[in-house]
Design a protein around this motif. Structure first.
Motif, short mmCIF file in Angstrom:
data_model
loop_
_atom_site.label_atom_id
_atom_site.label_comp_id
_atom_site.label_asym_id
_atom_site.label_seq_id
_atom_site.Cartn_x
_atom_site.Cartn_y
_atom_site.Cartn_z
N SER B 200 43.28 105.01 -46.22
CA SER B 200 42.41 104.53 -45.29
C SER B 200 42.63 105.01 -44.01
N ALA B 201 41.46 105.06 -43.28
CA ALA B 201 41.70 105.57 -41.70
C ALA B 201 40.68 104.33 -41.20
N TRP B 202 41.04 104.01 -39.86
CA TRP B 202 40.33 102.91 -39.37
C TRP B 202 39.93 103.33 -37.75
N LEU B 203 38.68 103.66 -37.71
CA LEU B 203 38.12 103.91 -36.44
C LEU B 203 37.51 102.69 -35.71
N TYR B 204 37.71 102.46 -34.54
CA TYR B 204 36.93 101.48 -34.08
C TYR B 204 36.47 101.91 -32.43
N SER B 205 35.23 101.37 -32.00
CA SER B 205 34.58 101.67 -30.87
C SER B 205 35.37 101.31 -29.56
N SER B 206 35.16 102.18 -28.48
CA SER B 206 35.84 101.51 -27.21
C SER B 206 35.53 100.32 -26.62
N THR B 207 34.49 99.89 -27.00
CA THR B 207 34.51 98.37 -26.69
C THR B 207 33.91 97.47 -27.84
N PRO B 208 34.71 97.01 -28.93
CA PRO B 208 34.54 96.54 -30.14
C PRO B 208 33.97 95.17 -29.95
N ASP B 209 33.03 94.74 -30.71
CA ASP B 209 32.61 93.41 -30.40
C ASP B 209 33.51 92.33 -31.29
N GLU B 210 33.08 91.12 -31.33
CA GLU B 210 34.00 90.19 -31.94
C GLU B 210 34.21 90.22 -33.43
N PRO B 211 33.07 90.61 -34.01
CA PRO B 211 33.18 90.66 -35.68
C PRO B 211 34.15 91.80 -35.94
N SER B 212 34.31 92.93 -35.23
CA SER B 212 34.92 94.07 -35.60
C SER B 212 36.14 94.42 -34.88
N ALA B 213 36.65 93.26 -34.27
CA ALA B 213 37.66 93.33 -33.38
C ALA B 213 38.97 93.79 -34.20
N PRO B 214 39.65 94.86 -33.50
CA PRO B 214 40.83 95.59 -34.40
C PRO B 214 41.84 94.55 -34.78
N ASP B 215 42.18 94.66 -36.08
CA ASP B 215 43.00 93.74 -36.80
C ASP B 215 44.50 94.31 -36.59
N GLU B 216 45.44 93.17 -36.10
CA GLU B 216 46.76 93.74 -35.82
C GLU B 216 47.38 94.08 -37.07
N HIS B 217 47.13 93.76 -38.60
CA HIS B 217 47.82 94.17 -39.54
C HIS B 217 47.68 95.92 -40.00
N ARG B 218 46.77 96.32 -39.21
CA ARG B 218 46.38 97.71 -39.40
C ARG B 218 46.73 98.58 -38.15
N ALA B 219 47.54 97.84 -37.03
CA ALA B 219 47.72 98.49 -36.04
C ALA B 219 48.20 100.10 -35.84
N GLY B 220 48.98 100.33 -36.85
CA GLY B 220 49.49 101.72 -36.69
C GLY B 220 48.38 102.63 -37.43
N ARG B 221 47.34 102.15 -37.96
CA ARG B 221 46.41 103.23 -38.48
C ARG B 221 45.23 103.34 -37.67
#
Lengths: 276, 258
Positions: B200-221
């Motif tokens: 799996s790879a996890w892309l997140y937007s430069s200004t994520p909203d609350e529901p998609s806030a990056p998850d610390e469990h996947r910090a490295g990916r």
């Protein structure tokens, strides 16, 4: 009801979904034109809901993407945009005729879709009716009075104007429109002339204005101010849904629109046997 | 280009032919195919063009692609309020099978935005996906429900949209633009992001909203992409999301997984 997806058109560049009633007992099909850049399902799936409602009543439908919009590609032909619109609608009519046998068509268009429906309806004699949502209309003296007078007399409006630098983006407060690409509309005189020709051909025309276009249409009386004696023609009708927005974002507003279209279709193009 | 577009095929598939799909064949097949799982509701409409562009880009790179609509969405059968999570996951499995059949077997990867990412991740094992690229996956389902309901309440008094505010209107059974069921609301409140058990790879937007806030469990990916979709903005409901950085990032990660 049965739906089937097609790639079609002179260059197989168009994509659309034909919806057929269980029993086709009618020679009139309905085509849905893109609302602005929204792909064929329509704003918030409006076209899907309305097409299925009409299929249930016995009308074949085709919702499709015009050239370069949604899933459709370019035709590769050297046509102006207005010419391409008319060519695409002709391709769409031919597909629906092949699939359903209908030979007469009603066009449904919102916003730029209404402008395109106007052009296609004027250009092709197989079009026997059209529903124009937030289509042609122009500002009149009455529209300006209704728009500006309450604001001139409103204390809160003046207060807002004086403090707009601080509140311009506050929740609920209108803000200036963002820049956008728009298609230059036909001049009012040309529109009136073409509508007159359509009515002479016997077309049934329905105009529906939402509250989302109060900047140019804000009262049902304005329809006569825009189109003069054409507004009195028995085949011409107009409604003003002043509570709704331009794209019918609320489900109740969409249902009201669907009810209106259903009644208009049944009044002008009655089916003898229902489709489901 | 023109010949390739002509070869793209819209069709209905699945039990009862209820699901709408769009198959993009690849000229020189590389062995893997890609399933594009759409987001839900207004986000699906906003992402339509982006998904089409991604499908074209992947097909040009040798990956056959299937785009599709869940039951109750897009051109698929069903009313909008009939969309629900269990059926959504079943549709991912059906679509993956359809892609595998058209592609002739081989590996199947998936890309999904928002709830489309969650659907691909949740169905990864059952659908026999070999990898998932997620963009702004929902890490907090309850926050997503709150966001939709906040947007819905603000919509009806939005003077940029309505000439007259309608504060007393009951719109509690709708989320922006669409009706929803109570079952879907309950399902999304309980939605949790699980490890898919595949690449799996996890892309997140430069200004994520609350529901998609990056998850610390996947910090490295997690990979930050310069895109601002404004998921929570009622003024953006009719704005298509177009982003070359996002397309580039999605294609790069899918190619790495292939």
């Amino acid at each position: 009801m049965h739906e089937q997806a097609f790639r079609f058109g002179s260059a197989r560049h168009l994509v659309g979904v034909v919806g057929l009633p269980a029993v086709i007992d009618h020679g009139v099909g309905v085509l849905f034109l893109n609302a602005g850049m929204v792909y064929r399902i329509g704003p918030f799936r409006l076209h899907v809901e309305l097409a299925r409602r009409l299929n249930g009543l016995g009308y074949p439908t085709l919702r499709f993407d015009m050239s370069t919009i949604g899933d459709s590609g370019a035709s590769g032909q050297r046509l102006s945009r207005p010419e391409q619109v008319v060519a695409d609608v002709r391709d769409a009519m031919e597909l629906l005729q092949q699939q359903s046998g209908c030979t007469r068509f009603v066009l449904f268009g919102l916003c730029s879709g209404a402008q395109n429906a106007h052009s296609a309806a004027h250009a092709d004699s197989r079009v026997v009716g059209a529903l124009f949502l937030d289509g042609y209309g122009h500002r009149t003296l009455g529209q300006r009075v209704r728009h500006y007078l309450p604001r001139l007399l409103s204390v809160s409006s003046w207060r807002h104007r004086f403090s707009r630098h601080a509140t311009v983006n506050a929740a609920g407060a209108p803000h200036p429109a963002e820049p956008m690409f728009v298609v230059e509309p036909l001049p009012p005189k040309v529109v009136r002339g073409q509508l007159g020709e359509m009515l002479q051909r016997g077309l049934k025309l329905d105009f529906i204005y939402s509250g989302g276009v109060a900047r140019y249409f804000n009262h049902i009386r304005q329809f006569r101010e825009c189109f003069g004696r054409l507004a009195d023609h028995p085949n011409m009708s107009a409604s003003h849904f002043k509570e709704t927005d331009h794209t019918y974002v609320l489900s109740g507003d969409r249902q009201r629109l669907l009810d209106h279209v259903e009644q208009w279709m049944q009044r002008h193009f009655p089916v003898t046997r229902p489709g489901m | 280009m023109k010949a390739r577009i002509e070869a793209e095929l819209p069709f209905y598939f699945g039990p009862g032919r209820e699901l709408f799909g769009f198959y993009h064949p690849a000229a020189a097949v590389k062995g893997s195919a890609v399933l594009l799982c759409p987001p839900f509701g207004v986000e699906q409409v906003r992402c339509h063009r982006l998904y089409r562009q991604l499908a074209h880009g992947l097909a040009e790179s040798g990956f056959p692609v299937l785009r599709f609509d869940y039951f109750g969405t897009g051109d698929s059968a069903g009313e909008s309020r009939q969309f629900e999570w269990t059926r959504c996951l079943a549709d991912v499995i059906t679509a993956a099978s359809e892609l595998r059949a058209r592609h002739g077997g081989g590996r199947v990867l998936a890309f999904g935005a928002r709830l489309g990412a969650n659907a691909a991740l949740a169905a990864a094992q059952s659908a026999r996906l070999d990898g998932v690229v997620a963009w702004d996956a929902i890490t907090d389902g309850a926050a997503l429900v709150r966001q939709y309901e906040r947007m819905q309440e603000s919509l009806k008094v939005d003077l940029n949209r309505f000439e007259y505010p309608r504060p007393t209107l009951d719109v509690s059974s709708q989320w922006p633009g669409f009706e929803r069921s109570d079952a879907l609301r309950s399902q999304l409140i309980q939605l949790r992001l699980l490890d898919p058990g595949v690449a799996s790879a996890w892309l997140y937007s430069s200004t994520p909203d609350e529901p998609s806030a990056p998850d610390e469990h996947r910090a490295g990916r997690q990979v930050r992409v310069e895109v601002e979709p404004r998921w929570d903005d009622v003024d953006s409901l009719e704005l298509a999301i177009l982003s070359h950085p996002l397309l580039d990032a999605a294609k790069r990660h899918l190619k790495e997984m292939a």
